[in-house]
Design a protein around this motif. Sequence first.
Motif, mmCIF file in Angstrom:
data_model
loop_
_atom_site.group_PDB
_atom_site.id
_atom_site.type_symbol
_atom_site.label_atom_id
_atom_site.label_comp_id
_atom_site.label_asym_id
_atom_site.label_seq_id
_atom_site.Cartn_x
_atom_site.Cartn_y
_atom_site.Cartn_z
ATOM 1 N N UNK A 329 1.225 -1.282 -0.364
ATOM 2 C CA UNK A 329 -0.231 -0.138 0.343
ATOM 3 C C UNK A 329 0.614 1.140 0.077
ATOM 4 N N UNK A 330 1.117 1.741 1.091
ATOM 5 C CA UNK A 330 1.161 3.087 0.845
ATOM 6 C C UNK A 330 2.520 2.971 1.710
ATOM 7 N N UNK A 331 3.026 2.319 1.798
ATOM 8 C CA UNK A 331 4.074 2.122 2.707
ATOM 9 C C UNK A 331 5.260 0.699 2.042
ATOM 10 N N UNK A 332 5.270 1.296 0.561
ATOM 11 C CA UNK A 332 5.941 0.570 -0.006
ATOM 12 C C UNK A 332 7.551 0.641 0.552
ATOM 13 N N UNK A 333 7.637 1.753 -0.243
ATOM 14 C CA UNK A 333 8.705 3.112 -0.366
ATOM 15 C C UNK A 333 10.029 2.873 1.320
ATOM 16 N N UNK A 334 8.887 3.228 2.212
ATOM 17 C CA UNK A 334 9.650 3.108 3.571
ATOM 18 C C UNK A 334 10.489 1.235 3.881
ATOM 19 N N UNK A 335 9.179 0.845 3.484
ATOM 20 C CA UNK A 335 9.006 -0.870 4.275
ATOM 21 C C UNK A 335 9.469 -1.002 3.109
ATOM 22 N N UNK A 336 10.817 -1.346 1.892
ATOM 23 C CA UNK A 336 11.962 -1.595 1.361
ATOM 24 C C UNK A 336 12.298 -2.598 1.394
#
Length: 371
Positions: A329-336
């Motif tokens: 969802x919207x956490x992809x860049x953070x969670x990579x």
Amino acid sequence: MTPTRVADVIVIGAGIIGAACARELARRGQQVLVIDAGLHGATAAGMGHLLVLDDNQAELDISRYSVNRWRELGPQLPDDCAYRNNGTLWLAANEEELAAAEAKSGNLRAEGIRCEMVPGHALQAMEPILRDGLHGALRLPDDGILYAPNTARWMLDNPRITRRRAKVTVLDGNRVRLEDGSWLGADAVVLANGIQAVELCPELPIAPKKGHLLITDRYPHPVTHTITELSYLTSVHNSSGASVACNIQPRPTGQLFIGTSRQFDTLDPEVDGWLLARMLKHAASYAPGLAQLNGIRAWAGFRAATPDGMPLIGEHPAQPGLWLAVGHEGLGVTAAPATADLLAALLWGEAEPIPAAAYAPRRYLGETAHA
């Protein structure tokens, strides 16, 4: 048909998640083929906000680990990745939100995360763009920003990683069929292509969540933090309809990203003027000076959302050799970074860097045979 072995691992998707997975696998000595269909994905459409969220323990685990890893990676990133450790200001517009901010602060402090409460009277000195009358804010100094498309390209610049522009039409465990009919094989296949994943695995519980962003012209802005309202968290976890929330992010270029919106009720990739206008009006209610700025481009993209808001990371229970890294969802860049490290640890049977159960595909897929 016997597939042609082309790599140790095939990664489908060249966005920030696929790139992070490919980089970590290459670091472990694997030859990696990244297959990219060239579609416009969430990496190119997002803000690149690196933030710790704590709505639940799984969200806190993956975001905290990843923000720490981004801080370690930051000095290695080239200038065009635009990494900055600028912090986040969570704004409280009323007494109820201020109480929520204080509770959030207590929870984060208990988890060892640096944060501080900022009184309302001090906010304008910190960020002059903000209006009078806000009740306060929670500041997280270790949050950051980066430009995700260039960061993904940097991650893929590795002699052990080969990129191929092609479209995968069939997945079968550790082998894939391309649009031209050829079959390719590897020890493992990693599916990391966001919302397009359901075309190859229709059983995945992923729904598209549309979002809008606008970027301004360049100005000598005093904005330093990423400025976000506390009710953004409610917007993030909505599961139907349309919602907006104030999110203002400074770019190193002197521009501002302005967001954000969420919609579940459309598959139209075009900008919805009515929702964009609602989003901008809402942002200006926190930062009135935005109304005087020139917006040079607006766009929309789709986030891949699961029902519980947590990604699917791990082996597909019905397709041995197929590993999933989707649904962020919207956490992809953070969670990579956490996604890549966890996936690699699971592949090698190592200790998990964060508890894996909350992201396990088995929580939705069980042992059901794939379509």
